[in-house]
Write a protein that holds these residues in place. Structure first.
Motif, PDB file in Angstrom:
ATOM      1  N   GLU A  53      82.757  42.565  85.170  1.00 57.93           N
ATOM      2  CA  GLU A  53      83.378  43.677  85.881  1.00 57.93           C
ATOM      3  C   GLU A  53      82.501  44.123  87.046  1.00 57.93           C
ATOM      4  O   GLU A  53      81.280  44.090  86.974  1.00 57.93           O
ATOM      5  CB  GLU A  53      83.625  44.837  84.929  1.00 57.93           C
ATOM      6  CG  GLU A  53      84.699  44.556  83.896  1.00 57.93           C
ATOM      7  CD  GLU A  53      84.944  45.732  82.969  1.00 57.93           C
ATOM      8  OE1 GLU A  53      86.087  45.887  82.503  1.00 57.93           O
ATOM      9  OE2 GLU A  53      83.989  46.483  82.696  1.00 57.93           O
TER      10      GLU A  53
ATOM     11  N   THR B 117      84.079  47.423  92.410  1.00 57.40           N
ATOM     12  CA  THR B 117      85.321  47.284  93.179  1.00 57.40           C
ATOM     13  C   THR B 117      86.520  47.138  92.254  1.00 57.40           C
ATOM     14  O   THR B 117      87.569  47.763  92.454  1.00 57.40           O
ATOM     15  CB  THR B 117      85.224  46.063  94.114  1.00 57.40           C
ATOM     16  OG1 THR B 117      84.127  46.238  95.003  1.00 57.40           O
ATOM     17  CG2 THR B 117      86.504  45.909  94.929  1.00 57.40           C
ATOM     18  N   GLU B 118      86.367  46.318  91.212  1.00 65.84           N
ATOM     19  CA  GLU B 118      87.463  46.119  90.261  1.00 65.84           C
ATOM     20  C   GLU B 118      87.772  47.407  89.501  1.00 65.84           C
ATOM     21  O   GLU B 118      88.943  47.750  89.289  1.00 65.84           O
ATOM     22  CB  GLU B 118      87.086  45.019  89.274  1.00 65.84           C
ATOM     23  CG  GLU B 118      88.153  44.756  88.210  1.00 65.84           C
ATOM     24  CD  GLU B 118      87.690  43.786  87.148  1.00 65.84           C
ATOM     25  OE1 GLU B 118      88.415  43.618  86.157  1.00 65.84           O
ATOM     26  OE2 GLU B 118      86.599  43.213  87.305  1.00 65.84           O
TER      27      GLU B 118
ATOM     28  N   GLU C  36      89.676  49.785  91.692  1.00 60.76           N
ATOM     29  CA  GLU C  36      91.075  49.355  91.808  1.00 60.76           C
ATOM     30  C   GLU C  36      91.848  49.721  90.552  1.00 60.76           C
ATOM     31  O   GLU C  36      92.985  50.201  90.610  1.00 60.76           O
ATOM     32  CB  GLU C  36      91.129  47.846  92.050  1.00 60.76           C
ATOM     33  CG  GLU C  36      92.530  47.253  92.068  1.00 60.76           C
ATOM     34  CD  GLU C  36      93.282  47.583  93.336  1.00 60.76           C
ATOM     35  OE1 GLU C  36      94.524  47.536  93.310  1.00 60.76           O
ATOM     36  OE2 GLU C  36      92.641  47.889  94.357  1.00 60.76           O
ATOM     37  N   ARG C  37      91.222  49.531  89.380  1.00 66.86           N
ATOM     38  CA  ARG C  37      91.911  49.753  88.112  1.00 66.86           C
ATOM     39  C   ARG C  37      92.127  51.237  87.804  1.00 66.86           C
ATOM     40  O   ARG C  37      93.225  51.642  87.417  1.00 66.86           O
ATOM     41  CB  ARG C  37      91.115  49.121  86.967  1.00 66.86           C
ATOM     42  CG  ARG C  37      91.854  49.137  85.627  1.00 66.86           C
ATOM     43  CD  ARG C  37      90.924  48.792  84.483  1.00 66.86           C
ATOM     44  NE  ARG C  37      90.092  47.645  84.753  1.00 66.86           N
ATOM     45  CZ  ARG C  37      89.082  47.257  83.966  1.00 66.86           C
ATOM     46  NH1 ARG C  37      88.811  47.957  82.865  1.00 66.86           N
ATOM     47  NH2 ARG C  37      88.347  46.213  84.270  1.00 66.86           N
TER      48      ARG C  37
ATOM     49  N   ARG D 282      90.678  49.817  95.751  1.00 64.56           N
ATOM     50  CA  ARG D 282      89.401  49.110  95.659  1.00 64.56           C
ATOM     51  C   ARG D 282      88.398  49.602  96.701  1.00 64.56           C
ATOM     52  O   ARG D 282      87.188  49.421  96.541  1.00 64.56           O
ATOM     53  CB  ARG D 282      89.626  47.610  95.817  1.00 64.56           C
ATOM     54  CG  ARG D 282      90.151  47.191  97.178  1.00 64.56           C
ATOM     55  CD  ARG D 282      90.603  45.738  97.170  1.00 64.56           C
ATOM     56  NE  ARG D 282      89.588  44.874  96.665  1.00 64.56           N
ATOM     57  CZ  ARG D 282      88.616  44.366  97.411  1.00 64.56           C
ATOM     58  NH1 ARG D 282      88.537  44.670  98.681  1.00 64.56           N
ATOM     59  NH2 ARG D 282      87.718  43.556  96.892  1.00 64.56           N
TER      60      ARG D 282
ATOM     61  N   SER E 134      85.267  52.046  95.875  1.00 64.13           N
ATOM     62  CA  SER E 134      84.181  51.614  95.002  1.00 64.13           C
ATOM     63  C   SER E 134      82.878  52.351  95.324  1.00 64.13           C
ATOM     64  O   SER E 134      82.135  52.739  94.420  1.00 64.13           O
ATOM     65  CB  SER E 134      83.971  50.100  95.132  1.00 64.13           C
ATOM     66  OG  SER E 134      83.640  49.749  96.471  1.00 64.13           O
TER      67      SER E 134
ATOM     68  N   ARG F 153      84.363  33.975  93.205  1.00 59.01           N
ATOM     69  CA  ARG F 153      84.917  35.152  93.876  1.00 59.01           C
ATOM     70  C   ARG F 153      84.001  35.650  94.985  1.00 59.01           C
ATOM     71  O   ARG F 153      84.447  35.964  96.085  1.00 59.01           O
ATOM     72  CB  ARG F 153      85.136  36.261  92.848  1.00 59.01           C
ATOM     73  CG  ARG F 153      85.809  37.491  93.459  1.00 59.01           C
ATOM     74  CD  ARG F 153      85.809  38.651  92.513  1.00 59.01           C
ATOM     75  NE  ARG F 153      86.486  39.804  93.089  1.00 59.01           N
ATOM     76  CZ  ARG F 153      86.414  41.028  92.614  1.00 59.01           C
ATOM     77  NH1 ARG F 153      85.711  41.267  91.528  1.00 59.01           N
ATOM     78  NH2 ARG F 153      87.044  42.021  93.198  1.00 59.01           N
TER      79      ARG F 153
ATOM     80  N   ASN G 164      92.478  38.377  85.526  1.00 59.96           N
ATOM     81  CA  ASN G 164      91.675  39.302  86.327  1.00 59.96           C
ATOM     82  C   ASN G 164      92.509  39.834  87.491  1.00 59.96           C
ATOM     83  O   ASN G 164      92.823  39.120  88.439  1.00 59.96           O
ATOM     84  CB  ASN G 164      90.422  38.594  86.855  1.00 59.96           C
ATOM     85  CG  ASN G 164      89.405  39.563  87.402  1.00 59.96           C
ATOM     86  OD1 ASN G 164      89.738  40.428  88.202  1.00 59.96           O
ATOM     87  ND2 ASN G 164      88.155  39.403  86.983  1.00 59.96           N
ATOM     88  N   LYS G 165      92.898  41.112  87.415  1.00 56.11           N
ATOM     89  CA  LYS G 165      93.765  41.707  88.436  1.00 56.11           C
ATOM     90  C   LYS G 165      93.059  41.844  89.784  1.00 56.11           C
ATOM     91  O   LYS G 165      93.685  41.723  90.832  1.00 56.11           O
ATOM     92  CB  LYS G 165      94.259  43.072  87.960  1.00 56.11           C
ATOM     93  CG  LYS G 165      95.139  43.002  86.728  1.00 56.11           C
ATOM     94  CD  LYS G 165      95.615  44.384  86.312  1.00 56.11           C
ATOM     95  CE  LYS G 165      96.501  44.320  85.065  1.00 56.11           C
ATOM     96  NZ  LYS G 165      96.955  45.670  84.648  1.00 56.11           N
ATOM     97  N   ALA G 166      91.757  42.117  89.764  1.00 60.00           N
ATOM     98  CA  ALA G 166      91.027  42.282  91.020  1.00 60.00           C
ATOM     99  C   ALA G 166      90.985  40.983  91.806  1.00 60.00           C
ATOM    100  O   ALA G 166      91.169  40.966  93.029  1.00 60.00           O
ATOM    101  CB  ALA G 166      89.608  42.776  90.738  1.00 60.00           C
TER     102      ALA G 166
END
Length: 236
Positions: free
Chosen positions: A93, A96-97, A100-101, A106, A109, A186, A215-217
């Motif tokens: 994790e 940034t993720e 976003e969540r 994002r 962050s 990534r 992973n949504k990010a």
């Protein structure tokens, strides 16, 4: 010509200043916004703020730049609110993720990092306890009390022979995610995107998405990179 006539001619010749038309605004590209956000995530606040203000000079109403500016200048506790819940950072994790969540953006962050007294969002450690603004999504609602039943008649015993229950199917084995490989792919994809290597960025982010499909990010990063790639192709 008298003094009054000179003043009148001078006022007429100067006239009102022209206002720049809306078409003169130079919109900031999304990849430039990502580069500024990446600087903030690395803790390079001065460099990020310098580029941010140049971008706002060209595009003062850009909503993404406004979010980043608020993260630098604003008070995170005031902007995000005092109510929060505790969250333990898990492997793979990033700040940034999490932004976003939990915050829906994002680009917040750095603001989330300031909320927790962290200067460099990219230096987030696994196992760290963070305070996330808002209400925990796992908060269970208070169960309603079940009214006591009045005297119920005793149930009659069933005479039928119960059928043996079918054995439950074994759950499918869960695929192990190589988080280290995911992070490398990534990070390399985002660096390539910031450097303008859109095709390489798309390929790397697709690899990261294949390694960690839930992973949504990463999915959001991939969509953004593909949109930029489509824009570049349309301009060629």
């Amino acid at each position: 010509m008298g003094l009054l006539g000179i003043l009148v001619l001078s006022a007429c010749s100067s006239g009102p200043k022209s206002i720049a038309p809306a078409s003169a605004i130079q919109h900031v590209d999304p990849d430039e916004v990502e580069e500024i956000a990446a600087l903030l995530d690395r803790g390079e606040v001065r460099s990020a703020e310098k580029r941010l203000r140049k971008g706002l000079d060209r595009d003062p109403m850009n909503p993404s730049l406004q979010v980043l500016l608020q993260g630098i200048e604003g008070d995170a506790r005031t902007d995000l609110g005092p109510k929060n819940f505790s969250y333990t950072v898990r492997s793979g994790e990033t700040m940034t993720e999490l932004a976003e969540r939990f915050l829906g953006n994002r680009l917040k962050s750095y603001q989330l990092a300031k909320y927790n007294g962290i200067d460099v969002p990219d230096a987030l450690e696994v196992g760290r306890e963070l305070l996330i603004p808002g209400q925990s999504p796992n908060a269970a609602s208070t169960p309603r009390s079940t009214p006591k039943a009045e005297k119920a008649a005793p149930a009659r015993p069933k005479t039928e022979v119960a059928k043996p229950a079918k054995p439950a199917a074994a759950p499918a084995p869960r695929k192990t995610v190589d988080h280290a490989a995911v992070r490398r792919a990534r990070s390399a994809g985002l660096v390539a995107l910031n450097q303008g290597n859109v095709k390489q960025a798309v390929a790397l982010l697709r690899r990261a998405a294949a390694l960690d499909p839930d992973n949504k990010a990463i999915a959001a990063d991939l969509r953004r990179a593909e949109q930029i790639a489509a824009t570049v192709r349309a301009r060629q």
